[in-house]
Scaffold this motif. Structure first.
Motif, PDB file in Angstrom:
ATOM      1  N   MET B 138     -30.201  24.176   1.965  1.00 46.04           N
ATOM      2  CA  MET B 138     -30.262  24.162  -0.104  1.00 46.04           C
ATOM      3  C   MET B 138     -31.333  23.276  -0.120  1.00 46.04           C
ATOM      4  N   VAL B 139     -31.600  22.002   0.138  1.00 45.98           N
ATOM      5  CA  VAL B 139     -32.672  21.392   0.010  1.00 45.98           C
ATOM      6  C   VAL B 139     -33.716  21.806   0.788  1.00 45.98           C
ATOM      7  N   HIS B 140     -33.658  21.593   1.407  1.00 46.58           N
ATOM      8  CA  HIS B 140     -34.869  22.762   2.700  1.00 46.58           C
ATOM      9  C   HIS B 140     -35.320  23.331   1.340  1.00 46.58           C
ATOM     10  N   ALA B 141     -34.652  24.797   0.616  1.00 47.66           N
ATOM     11  CA  ALA B 141     -35.250  26.241   0.038  1.00 47.66           C
ATOM     12  C   ALA B 141     -35.571  25.122  -1.008  1.00 47.66           C
ATOM     13  N   CYS B 142     -35.592  23.925  -1.405  1.00 49.52           N
ATOM     14  CA  CYS B 142     -35.744  23.462  -2.719  1.00 49.52           C
ATOM     15  C   CYS B 142     -37.612  23.876  -2.439  1.00 49.52           C
ATOM     16  N   ILE B 143     -37.647  22.604  -1.332  1.00 50.88           N
ATOM     17  CA  ILE B 143     -38.645  22.209  -1.183  1.00 50.88           C
ATOM     18  C   ILE B 143     -39.825  23.751  -0.880  1.00 50.88           C
ATOM     19  N   GLU B 144     -39.186  24.495   0.388  1.00 41.08           N
ATOM     20  CA  GLU B 144     -40.159  25.889   0.180  1.00 41.08           C
ATOM     21  C   GLU B 144     -39.783  26.470  -0.911  1.00 41.08           C
ATOM     22  N   GLU B 145     -39.804  26.883  -1.724  1.00 39.23           N
ATOM     23  CA  GLU B 145     -39.565  27.508  -3.277  1.00 39.23           C
ATOM     24  C   GLU B 145     -40.168  26.070  -3.835  1.00 39.23           C
ATOM     25  N   GLY B 146     -40.990  25.495  -3.962  1.00 36.56           N
ATOM     26  CA  GLY B 146     -41.660  24.526  -4.532  1.00 36.56           C
ATOM     27  C   GLY B 146     -40.895  23.554  -5.962  1.00 36.56           C
ATOM     28  N   PHE B 148     -38.841  21.344  -4.781  1.00 37.28           N
ATOM     29  CA  PHE B 148     -39.141  19.506  -4.468  1.00 37.28           C
ATOM     30  C   PHE B 148     -40.372  19.525  -3.502  1.00 37.28           C
ATOM     31  N   SER B 149     -40.800  17.682  -4.046  1.00 33.71           N
ATOM     32  CA  SER B 149     -42.068  17.565  -3.113  1.00 33.71           C
ATOM     33  C   SER B 149     -41.213  17.465  -1.979  1.00 33.71           C
ATOM     34  N   ALA B 150     -42.763  18.063   0.016  1.00 30.52           N
ATOM     35  CA  ALA B 150     -42.316  18.069   0.576  1.00 30.52           C
ATOM     36  C   ALA B 150     -42.183  16.728   1.659  1.00 30.52           C
ATOM     37  N   GLU B 151     -41.502  15.758   0.446  1.00 29.03           N
ATOM     38  CA  GLU B 151     -41.840  14.725   1.700  1.00 29.03           C
ATOM     39  C   GLU B 151     -40.027  14.575   1.044  1.00 29.03           C
ATOM     40  N   VAL B 152     -39.393  15.012   0.054  1.00 30.15           N
ATOM     41  CA  VAL B 152     -38.264  14.461   0.146  1.00 30.15           C
ATOM     42  C   VAL B 152     -37.436  15.132   1.154  1.00 30.15           C
ATOM     43  N   ASP B 153     -36.426  13.763   1.578  1.00 25.37           N
ATOM     44  CA  ASP B 153     -35.969  14.066   3.436  1.00 25.37           C
ATOM     45  C   ASP B 153     -33.956  14.974   2.518  1.00 25.37           C
ATOM     46  N   PRO B 154     -34.070  16.583   3.402  1.00 21.58           N
ATOM     47  CA  PRO B 154     -32.937  16.919   2.865  1.00 21.58           C
ATOM     48  C   PRO B 154     -31.597  15.662   3.262  1.00 21.58           C
ATOM     49  N   GLU B 155     -31.789  15.399   4.220  1.00 21.90           N
ATOM     50  CA  GLU B 155     -30.323  14.710   5.159  1.00 21.90           C
ATOM     51  C   GLU B 155     -29.979  13.263   4.374  1.00 21.90           C
ATOM     52  N   GLN B 156     -31.133  13.040   4.018  1.00 16.36           N
ATOM     53  CA  GLN B 156     -30.791  11.453   2.663  1.00 16.36           C
ATOM     54  C   GLN B 156     -30.431  11.634   1.717  1.00 16.36           C
ATOM     55  N   PHE B 157     -31.398  13.285   0.595  1.00 17.46           N
ATOM     56  CA  PHE B 157     -30.064  13.759  -0.314  1.00 17.46           C
ATOM     57  C   PHE B 157     -28.559  14.326   0.270  1.00 17.46           C
ATOM     58  N   ALA B 158     -28.560  14.569   0.980  1.00 18.91           N
ATOM     59  CA  ALA B 158     -27.348  15.357   1.122  1.00 18.91           C
ATOM     60  C   ALA B 158     -25.857  14.500   1.366  1.00 18.91           C
ATOM     61  N   PHE B 159     -26.938  13.057   2.005  1.00 18.98           N
ATOM     62  CA  PHE B 159     -25.885  11.401   2.176  1.00 18.98           C
ATOM     63  C   PHE B 159     -25.436  11.269   0.107  1.00 18.98           C
ATOM     64  N   GLU B 160     -27.149  11.245  -0.132  1.00 24.47           N
ATOM     65  CA  GLU B 160     -26.895  10.510  -1.232  1.00 24.47           C
ATOM     66  C   GLU B 160     -25.870  11.487  -1.994  1.00 24.47           C
ATOM     67  N   HIS B 194     -36.078  13.021  -8.655  1.00 23.42           N
ATOM     68  CA  HIS B 194     -36.536  11.880  -7.467  1.00 23.42           C
ATOM     69  C   HIS B 194     -36.698  12.977  -6.848  1.00 23.42           C
ATOM     70  N   GLY B 195     -36.379  14.245  -6.659  1.00 20.39           N
ATOM     71  CA  GLY B 195     -36.529  15.552  -5.100  1.00 20.39           C
ATOM     72  C   GLY B 195     -38.330  15.913  -5.597  1.00 20.39           C
ATOM     73  N   LYS B 196     -38.502  15.452  -7.522  1.00 19.38           N
ATOM     74  CA  LYS B 196     -39.279  16.403  -7.998  1.00 19.38           C
ATOM     75  C   LYS B 196     -40.479  16.004  -7.871  1.00 19.38           C
ATOM     76  N   THR B 197     -40.353  14.385  -8.088  1.00 12.18           N
ATOM     77  CA  THR B 197     -41.754  13.656  -7.957  1.00 12.18           C
ATOM     78  C   THR B 197     -41.369  13.070  -7.537  1.00 12.18           C
ATOM     79  N   TYR B 198     -41.543  12.891  -6.158  1.00 13.03           N
ATOM     80  CA  TYR B 198     -41.357  11.608  -5.092  1.00 13.03           C
ATOM     81  C   TYR B 198     -41.741  11.077  -4.879  1.00 13.03           C
ATOM     82  N   GLU B 199     -42.070   9.398  -5.444  1.00 13.29           N
ATOM     83  CA  GLU B 199     -42.847   8.889  -4.913  1.00 13.29           C
ATOM     84  C   GLU B 199     -42.366   7.808  -4.132  1.00 13.29           C
ATOM     85  N   GLN B 200     -42.767   6.707  -3.503  1.00 14.01           N
ATOM     86  CA  GLN B 200     -42.387   5.689  -3.055  1.00 14.01           C
ATOM     87  C   GLN B 200     -43.835   5.226  -1.444  1.00 14.01           C
TER      88      GLN B 200
END
Lengths: 200, 200
Positions: B138-146, B148-160, B194-200
Motif C-alpha cells: 500500500m505504501v508503494h502504491a502511495c509512491i506510484e500514485e504520487g 508519497f515521495s519516491a524516497e520513502v522506504d515502504p518497509e521502514q514505514f511498515a515498521f513504524e 513525513h511520507g509526503k514531504t520527505y527530507e533527510q
DNA sequence: TTAATAAAAGCACGAACGTTCGTATTTGTC
DNA sequence: GACAAATACGAACGTTCGTGCTTTTATTAA
C-alpha cells in the motif's frame, strides 16, 4: 550477606533469565529448583507463594535496569546527550538481556498481566509509570536546554519511543528481521530531528 | 454446512474471544467445553490436539481480519485513500475486538511463540509476513500514485506503523492511558506527513 | 562448644492439564 | 425406515502444578 539472601539472589537471577523465555507466569517452582539443584519446598520457602516470587523477579529486574540503563545515563549532561545515552544504554540492555535470550521479561509480563488485577500487575504498572516519567523528564530537559522546540509534547515523544522499542522487539524476535536494529535507530533519528525542527 | 462444521465454528468463535484474555496457549479444552456446554472429549475430537486447535484459531482470526479490515480497504482507490481506509479499519478492529476484551490475540500469541518453534509459530509468522507485505504494497502504491515521495522506504514505514499499533495496545491496556488513541492518530498523521514531504 | 535460629529437604495433597478409549446418540443418505 | 457415518459423551490415565506439613541439616551468635 546471609546465606539465605545469597540463595535468594541466585534464584532471582535464574528466574529472571528463565522468565524471558517462558514468561513470568510461565515460571515454575519445580523447574527452577531442579535447575538450581535444590528442592521445590526449599525454594518455595524463600517466597511463600508463586505470586511473591513473580513480584520479586519484577523488583529485581527494575533494580537491574536502573543500575545499567538509567543510572549511567544520568552522568551525561542534561538534554539531548542524556536522552541519547539513555537510548543507547537501552539498546545495549535489549541486545544483551532480551533479544536472543527468549525475549524481554517486561514486555511479556505486560501482555500476560494487563488484564489480571493483583500485586503483579500493580508492580508492573508502577514500573511502566516510572519509565514513562523518566523519558518524559528527559524530553522536557531537552526543551529547557534549547535542544528541542518548545512545541514538542514530551508524553507524545515517550509514546513514540516506547512504541519503537516494542516494534524492534517484535520485528527482530518474531519476524527475524536483521534490519530491525537499523530500523529502530533510523526511526529514532527521525524522532530526534522532528524534536528539533518541530513544524505542524 | 454440516452439523460438525457448525459446532467447530462456535468453538472457534468462543476460543477467539477467550484467547484474547488468557493467550493462545492459555486456552484450555476443559474450560472451553464447559462454557459451550459440551464435553471435553467431544470438543477435543474436532481438533485431535491442542496444538491443532491453536492453529485453527489463528486461521480463523486471519480470515476475520482479512474480511473486516483488509478487504473493505481494497475498495478504496489505490494510494493514500486505501492506506487511510486500512488504518481506520484497523483501529475499528482493535477497538471492537481487542481493547476492552482482554487484548489482542495476535499480539499475545506473538510474545508467547516467538521462540517456540512448531506449527503455531509457523502459522503466526506467515500471518505477520502477509500483514507486512500488505502494508508495504500500500505504501508503494502511495509512491506510484504520487501521494508519497519516491524516497520513502515502504518497509521502514511498515515498521513504524506496526510499532505504533503495538504502542497503542500497550498504553491503553497496561497503562490505561485514555489519550492513547489520540496519540496513535497524531503519530500516524506525522508519519503520513513525513511520507509526503520527505527530507533527510 | 553449645544453643538458638535459619535454611533446606522430604513427602503428600488436591486440582487441573491434555489425551485416550469404549460406548452412546444423532445426522445424513439410500 | 434402515444403516453407515459422523458426532458427542463419560470415565479414566499419567503428569504437572502450587502449596502445606514435619523433619533434618546448616548457619550464626553467645
Amino acid at each position: 550477606m546471609s546465606k539465605g539472601l545469597k540463595t535468594k539472589e541466585l534464584i532471582l537471577k535464574e528466574a529472571f533469565a528463565k522468565a524471558g523465555e517462558v514468561g513470568l507466569s510461565g515460571l515454575t517452582i519445580g523447574d527452577l529448583s531442579s535447575t538450581l539443584g535444590m528442592s521445590k519446598s526449599g525454594l518455595f520457602a524463600h517466597f511463600q507463594s508463586k505470586e511473591n516470587l513473580e513480584v520479586a523477579v519484577l523488583d529485581w529486574t527494575r533494580a537491574k535496569f536502573a543500575r545499567t540503563v538509567l543510572g549511567p545515563a544520568l552522568k551525561h549532561p542534561r538534554g539531548e546527550p542524556r536522552l541519547r545515552a539513555f537510548f543507547d544504554n537501552w539498546i545495549t540492555w535489549i541486545e544483551t538481556e532480551t533479544i536472543g535470550k527468549g525475549g524481554c521479561l517486561i514486555v511479556g509480563a505486560s501482555i500476560e498481566y494487563d488484564d489480571r488485577p493483583g500485586v503483579v500487575r500493580d508492580s508492573l504498572l508502577s514500573l511502566h509509570q516510572e519509565l514513562q516519567n523518566s523519558i518524559t523528564r528527559m524530553v522536557h530537559a531537552c526543551i529547557e536546554e534549547g535542544h528541542f522546540s518548545a512545541e514538542v509534547d514530551p508524553e507524545q515523544f515517550a509514546f513514540e519511543l516506547y512504541s519503537l522499542i516494542l516494534g524492534f522487539h517484535h520485528f527482530s524476535r518474531m519476524l527475524g528481521d536483521e534490519k530491525s536494529l537499523q530500523r529502530l535507530r533510523q526511526s529514532f533519528e527521525t524522532l530526534m530531528k522532528h524534536g528539533k525542527t518541530y513544524e505542524q
